[in-house]
Design an enzyme around this catalytic site. Structure first.
Site, PDB file in Angstrom:
ATOM      1  N   ASP A  33      -6.018  -0.512  -4.209  1.00  0.00           N
ATOM      2  CA  ASP A  33      -6.114  -1.953  -4.004  1.00  0.00           C
ATOM      3  C   ASP A  33      -7.268  -2.229  -3.035  1.00  0.00           C
ATOM      4  OD1 ASP A  33      -3.770  -4.458  -4.250  1.00  0.00           O
ATOM      5  OD2 ASP A  33      -5.466  -4.699  -2.877  1.00  0.00           O
ATOM      6  N   ASN A  89       4.654  -7.939  -9.099  1.00  0.00           N
ATOM      7  CA  ASN A  89       4.745  -9.392  -9.082  1.00  0.00           C
ATOM      8  C   ASN A  89       4.558  -9.829 -10.524  1.00  0.00           C
ATOM      9  OD1 ASN A  89       5.035  -9.671  -6.233  1.00  0.00           O
ATOM     10  ND2 ASN A  89       2.832  -9.358  -5.984  1.00  0.00           N
ATOM     11  N   GLN A  96       2.161 -13.394  -8.436  1.00  0.00           N
ATOM     12  CA  GLN A  96       1.135 -12.596  -9.120  1.00  0.00           C
ATOM     13  C   GLN A  96      -0.194 -13.349  -9.092  1.00  0.00           C
ATOM     14  OE1 GLN A  96       1.968 -11.791 -13.263  1.00  0.00           O
ATOM     15  NE2 GLN A  96       0.263 -10.355 -13.481  1.00  0.00           N
ATOM     16  N   HIS A 102       0.323  -5.013 -13.384  1.00  0.00           N
ATOM     17  CA  HIS A 102      -0.002  -3.882 -12.502  1.00  0.00           C
ATOM     18  C   HIS A 102       1.197  -3.571 -11.627  1.00  0.00           C
ATOM     19  CE1 HIS A 102      -1.288  -7.670 -10.684  1.00  0.00           C
ATOM     20  NE2 HIS A 102      -0.919  -7.154  -9.526  1.00  0.00           N
ATOM     21  N   HIS A 104       2.361  -2.035  -8.095  1.00  0.00           N
ATOM     22  CA  HIS A 104       1.921  -1.664  -6.743  1.00  0.00           C
ATOM     23  C   HIS A 104       2.713  -0.439  -6.283  1.00  0.00           C
ATOM     24  CE1 HIS A 104      -0.114  -5.569  -5.594  1.00  0.00           C
ATOM     25  NE2 HIS A 104       0.682  -6.036  -6.552  1.00  0.00           N
TER      26      HIS A 104
HETATM   27  P1  5GP Z   1      -0.773  -9.346  -7.328  1.00  0.00           P
HETATM   28  O1  5GP Z   1      -0.686 -10.361  -6.226  1.00  0.00           O
HETATM   29  O2  5GP Z   1      -1.335  -9.967  -8.584  1.00  0.00           O
HETATM   30  O3  5GP Z   1       0.491  -8.593  -7.549  1.00  0.00           O
HETATM   31  O4  5GP Z   1      -1.806  -8.248  -6.809  1.00  0.00           O
HETATM   32  C1  5GP Z   1      -3.153  -8.229  -7.134  1.00  0.00           C
HETATM   33  C2  5GP Z   1      -3.780  -7.189  -6.252  1.00  0.00           C
HETATM   34  O5  5GP Z   1      -5.065  -6.894  -6.753  1.00  0.00           O
HETATM   35  C3  5GP Z   1      -3.963  -7.647  -4.792  1.00  0.00           C
HETATM   36  O6  5GP Z   1      -3.255  -6.776  -3.940  1.00  0.00           O
HETATM   37  C4  5GP Z   1      -5.475  -7.590  -4.581  1.00  0.00           C
HETATM   38  O7  5GP Z   1      -5.816  -7.103  -3.309  1.00  0.00           O
HETATM   39  C5  5GP Z   1      -5.926  -6.656  -5.683  1.00  0.00           C
HETATM   40  N1  5GP Z   1      -7.262  -6.929  -6.186  1.00  0.00           N
HETATM   41  C6  5GP Z   1      -7.766  -8.152  -6.536  1.00  0.00           C
HETATM   42  N2  5GP Z   1      -9.013  -8.020  -6.997  1.00  0.00           N
HETATM   43  C7  5GP Z   1      -9.309  -6.688  -6.941  1.00  0.00           C
HETATM   44  C8  5GP Z   1     -10.470  -5.934  -7.294  1.00  0.00           C
HETATM   45  O8  5GP Z   1     -11.488  -6.452  -7.740  1.00  0.00           O
HETATM   46  N3  5GP Z   1     -10.412  -4.595  -7.106  1.00  0.00           N
HETATM   47  C9  5GP Z   1      -9.287  -3.982  -6.615  1.00  0.00           C
HETATM   48  N4  5GP Z   1      -9.331  -2.650  -6.463  1.00  0.00           N
HETATM   49  N5  5GP Z   1      -8.182  -4.663  -6.269  1.00  0.00           N
HETATM   50  C10 5GP Z   1      -8.192  -5.999  -6.426  1.00  0.00           C
END
Ligand code: 5GP
Ligand code: ZN
Length: 142
Positions: A33, A89, A96, A102, A104
């Protein structure tokens, strides 16, 4: 959704933008992340675009959780953690932010200041277990 679209994880899958990849197989990729909640915060991502679990096909789900299972111990050992919180999420209402499924994996240590899944929720319910159980069984069978 194909490479070249606006989905950030599809672009990572396609190699259009860089990521710190820690594992890959034909169907799934895992990378760090960009804004880790802890050292070793890994995202496990199906290569085929699906916004949420409900849109993921069964084979993709199998492959996704196989890699989650395979990574859990190495990720923990690599950063000297003693456990991990593993979660999804699922959908905008859950928080999300990237609409490509995805998982985590966040390494955990005793007294690391983070809570459990239970601490996400204020524990607000209005229906009995029996009522909700019946409703879900009916929906599963529908
Ligand atoms: P969500 O909130 O959708 O469950 O988590 C999305 C995750 O993707 C977040 O923890 C955020 O830091 C990560 N993320 C967003 N954009 C990028 C990216 O361009 N590269 C990487 N490696 N992680 C990302
Ligand atoms: Zn995508």
């Amino acid at each position: 959704m194909k490479a070249g679209t606006s989905c950030i994880f599809c672009r990572i899958v396609a190699g259009d933008i860089p990521a710190e990849v820690v594992a890959r197989d034909p169907d799934v990729i895992a990378f760090l992340d960009l804004e880790p909640l802890a050292d070793g915060h890994v995202l496990v991502v199906p290569r085929a675009h699906a916004a949420a679990i409900e849109q993921l096909d069964a084979d993709a789900a199998d492959h996704l959780f196989r890699l989650v299972r395979r990574l859990a111990d190495p990720v923990r050992r690599a950063v000297g953690a003693v456990g991990s919180t593993i979660g999804i999420n699922n959908g905008e209402a859950s928080g999300q932010t990237v609409p490509h499924v995805h998982v985590h994996i966040v390494p955990r240590w005793p007294n690391d200041g983070a809570g459990s899944v239970h601490t996400i929720f204020p524990r607000r319910t209005s229906r009995t277990l029996a009522e909700v159980g019946a409703a879900i069984r009916q929906a599963v069978d529908a």
